[in-house]
Design a protein around this motif. Sequence first.
Motif, PDB file in Angstrom:
ATOM      1  N   GLY A  59       0.804  -1.219   0.000  1.00 15.19           N
ATOM      2  CA  GLY A  59       0.000   0.000   0.000  1.00 15.19           C
ATOM      3  C   GLY A  59       0.831   1.261   0.000  1.00 15.19           C
ATOM      4  N   LEU A  60       0.172   2.319   0.307  1.00 14.41           N
ATOM      5  CA  LEU A  60       0.813   3.630   0.233  1.00 14.41           C
ATOM      6  C   LEU A  60       1.995   3.732   1.187  1.00 14.41           C
ATOM      7  CD1 LEU A  60      -2.256   6.013   0.042  1.00 14.41           C
ATOM      8  CD2 LEU A  60      -0.825   5.192  -1.815  1.00 14.41           C
ATOM      9  N   TRP A  61       2.956   4.499   0.760  1.00 12.99           N
ATOM     10  CA  TRP A  61       4.157   4.720   1.566  1.00 12.99           C
ATOM     11  C   TRP A  61       3.907   5.866   2.536  1.00 12.99           C
ATOM     12  CZ3 TRP A  61       9.486   2.991   0.960  1.00 12.99           C
ATOM     13  CH2 TRP A  61       9.597   1.876   0.140  1.00 12.99           C
ATOM     14  N   SER A  62       4.382   5.681   3.736  1.00 14.97           N
ATOM     15  CA  SER A  62       4.284   6.751   4.721  1.00 14.97           C
ATOM     16  C   SER A  62       5.469   7.701   4.530  1.00 14.97           C
ATOM     17  CB  SER A  62       4.310   6.167   6.126  1.00 14.97           C
ATOM     18  OG  SER A  62       5.587   5.606   6.387  1.00 14.97           O
ATOM     19  N   PRO A  63       5.346   8.920   5.015  1.00 14.75           N
ATOM     20  CA  PRO A  63       6.477   9.856   4.936  1.00 14.75           C
ATOM     21  C   PRO A  63       7.722   9.299   5.613  1.00 14.75           C
ATOM     22  CG  PRO A  63       4.471  11.016   5.568  1.00 14.75           C
ATOM     23  CD  PRO A  63       4.138   9.545   5.576  1.00 14.75           C
ATOM     24  N   GLU A  64       7.531   8.559   6.657  1.00 13.68           N
ATOM     25  CA  GLU A  64       8.691   7.989   7.360  1.00 13.68           C
ATOM     26  C   GLU A  64       9.410   6.982   6.477  1.00 13.68           C
ATOM     27  OE1 GLU A  64       5.625   8.189   8.695  1.00 13.68           O
ATOM     28  OE2 GLU A  64       6.054   9.884  10.010  1.00 13.68           O
ATOM     29  N   GLU A  65       8.622   6.160   5.811  1.00 15.16           N
ATOM     30  CA  GLU A  65       9.226   5.184   4.906  1.00 15.16           C
ATOM     31  C   GLU A  65       9.972   5.882   3.775  1.00 15.16           C
ATOM     32  OE1 GLU A  65       6.626   1.179   4.666  1.00 15.16           O
ATOM     33  OE2 GLU A  65       5.521   2.995   4.177  1.00 15.16           O
ATOM     34  N   ASP A  66       9.329   6.903   3.241  1.00 15.37           N
ATOM     35  CA  ASP A  66       9.980   7.672   2.184  1.00 15.37           C
ATOM     36  C   ASP A  66      11.322   8.220   2.670  1.00 15.37           C
ATOM     37  OD1 ASP A  66       8.066   7.278   0.268  1.00 15.37           O
ATOM     38  OD2 ASP A  66       7.011   9.155   0.630  1.00 15.37           O
ATOM     39  N   LEU A 100      10.510   0.823  -7.169  1.00 11.19           N
ATOM     40  CA  LEU A 100       9.440   1.562  -7.821  1.00 11.19           C
ATOM     41  C   LEU A 100       9.195   2.900  -7.133  1.00 11.19           C
ATOM     42  CD1 LEU A 100       8.106   0.332 -10.238  1.00 11.19           C
ATOM     43  CD2 LEU A 100       6.073  -0.073  -8.876  1.00 11.19           C
ATOM     44  N   ARG A 101       9.221   2.869  -5.817  1.00 11.04           N
ATOM     45  CA  ARG A 101       8.991   4.097  -5.079  1.00 11.04           C
ATOM     46  C   ARG A 101      10.083   5.116  -5.390  1.00 11.04           C
ATOM     47  NH1 ARG A 101       4.893   7.078  -3.228  1.00 11.04           N
ATOM     48  NH2 ARG A 101       5.487   8.340  -1.440  1.00 11.04           N
ATOM     49  N   ILE A 112      12.063   5.202  -8.074  1.00 10.04           N
ATOM     50  CA  ILE A 112      12.032   5.617  -9.478  1.00 10.04           C
ATOM     51  C   ILE A 112      10.867   6.571  -9.749  1.00 10.04           C
ATOM     52  CG2 ILE A 112      11.542   4.777 -11.810  1.00 10.04           C
ATOM     53  CD1 ILE A 112      13.194   2.314 -11.131  1.00 10.04           C
ATOM     54  N   ASN A 113       9.723   6.246  -9.202  1.00  8.59           N
ATOM     55  CA  ASN A 113       8.524   7.010  -9.566  1.00  8.59           C
ATOM     56  C   ASN A 113       8.243   8.201  -8.664  1.00  8.59           C
ATOM     57  OD1 ASN A 113       7.891   5.376 -11.735  1.00  8.59           O
ATOM     58  ND2 ASN A 113       6.653   3.992 -10.510  1.00  8.59           N
ATOM     59  N   TYR A 114       8.903   8.255  -7.529  1.00 10.24           N
ATOM     60  CA  TYR A 114       8.495   9.294  -6.600  1.00 10.24           C
ATOM     61  C   TYR A 114       9.651  10.003  -5.904  1.00 10.24           C
ATOM     62  CZ  TYR A 114       5.357  11.589  -3.320  1.00 10.24           C
ATOM     63  OH  TYR A 114       4.651  12.533  -2.614  1.00 10.24           O
ATOM     64  N   LEU A 115      10.647   9.272  -5.481  1.00 11.98           N
ATOM     65  CA  LEU A 115      11.676   9.877  -4.635  1.00 11.98           C
ATOM     66  C   LEU A 115      12.900  10.334  -5.398  1.00 11.98           C
ATOM     67  CD1 LEU A 115      11.529   7.370  -1.647  1.00 11.98           C
ATOM     68  CD2 LEU A 115      10.487   9.629  -1.781  1.00 11.98           C
ATOM     69  N   ARG A 116      13.122   9.747  -6.517  1.00 13.88           N
ATOM     70  CA  ARG A 116      14.348  10.007  -7.252  1.00 13.88           C
ATOM     71  C   ARG A 116      14.532  11.501  -7.560  1.00 13.88           C
ATOM     72  NH1 ARG A 116      14.433   7.672 -13.225  1.00 13.88           N
ATOM     73  NH2 ARG A 116      12.580   8.947 -13.182  1.00 13.88           N
ATOM     74  N   SER A 125      16.905  22.341   0.105  1.00 17.11           N
ATOM     75  CA  SER A 125      15.516  22.626   0.373  1.00 17.11           C
ATOM     76  C   SER A 125      15.151  22.072   1.736  1.00 17.11           C
ATOM     77  CB  SER A 125      14.637  22.000  -0.706  1.00 17.11           C
ATOM     78  OG  SER A 125      14.840  20.621  -0.743  1.00 17.11           O
ATOM     79  N   GLU A 126      13.951  22.258   2.102  1.00 14.71           N
ATOM     80  CA  GLU A 126      13.528  21.906   3.452  1.00 14.71           C
ATOM     81  C   GLU A 126      13.689  20.439   3.761  1.00 14.71           C
ATOM     82  OE1 GLU A 126      10.077  25.147   4.454  1.00 14.71           O
ATOM     83  OE2 GLU A 126       9.707  23.018   4.595  1.00 14.71           O
ATOM     84  N   ASN A 127      13.449  19.603   2.792  1.00 15.93           N
ATOM     85  CA  ASN A 127      13.504  18.184   3.087  1.00 15.93           C
ATOM     86  C   ASN A 127      14.886  17.610   2.893  1.00 15.93           C
ATOM     87  OD1 ASN A 127      13.758  18.155   0.387  1.00 15.93           O
ATOM     88  ND2 ASN A 127      11.881  17.027  -0.034  1.00 15.93           N
TER      89      ASN A 127
END
Length: 269
Positions: free
Chosen positions: A16-23, A56-57, A59-63, A252-254
């Motif tokens: 399921g969806l990734w939490s911010p912590e996992e990210d 996948l996470r 490549i599609n979101y964090l990279r 940046s902030e993150n």
Amino acid sequence: MGCRSCEKPKVHYRKGLWSPEEDQRLRDFILSHGHGCWSSVPAKAGLQRNGKSCRLRWINYLRPGLKRGIFSAQEEEIVMNLHAMLGNKWSQIAMHLPGRTDNEIKNYWNSYLKKRVAKTEPSKVNNSASRSQDSMSQSSKTRQLSTEFNSKHIEVVELSSVDSGQSLIHSNAPNPLAKVLFADWLSVDHVNGQSSTNLINGSLSCNWDFNSNSEESMKPEPQANAEFLHGFGESNILGDFQSQFEVSGQSSENGLFDILSFGDHDVIY
DNA sequence: AACAATCTCAACCGCTTAAGT
DNA sequence: TACTTAAGCGGTTGAGATTGT
């Protein structure tokens, strides 16, 4: 490709969806260690995900380098034209849209462009993907794809070999290291003279001019550079890579860094 | 306001390919 | 050479958001 060092712990993988912590865990781990063998990443990063999900996470979101938000008219045009020529070869289409992932393009096509194209030119859509077209018209069409993103030039690779089913990417013996390097960062792996990135004596240069009136065009995160290029540390690629880019200390902030600007669509991390 | 229909997009699934053993 | 496994890809699913009635 078998990787013996990869452990296979019998864990119950989260879905399921990734939490911010996992990210954050995944991002921190990859930026400091590189991904290496994906199946070992979850254990090392302390995640209860499988390697495939992590990959996948990332490549599609964090990279770094991902461009999010709505597609520009130019991008739409590129997607439509390339889809007409290539069909559902999302990864190949994505190569021509720096910062866009194949998944994103696929979703955008399925939810929006497909309908729009079907409305405007129903007969053309039915035929376009599966039938070869006149190579001359393809060539000229392709040249029209040399697109400007709000005056920032992107040269799109020529697609003249599509008819014969050959690879879209011209392969003038590109250096695999550089290829991986840039594919990791930007999903752009056409590293020859036709494309926006060039391989010169084994090093990588970047001629992108997305944002000629600012210094923001390419700023890989400095620390990440060294660590991120897993397995490349002993080559001179890293040094060359670093020397090609003006490294900014701005963060940046993150904790990540601005990498690209595409005209009006600045990419912020 | 409540419900249904539709849309969007992140994530999963299964297959193929490539490469190590 | 067969087997194994990681990576990559495209299709599909499903949860949440949005829109329509």
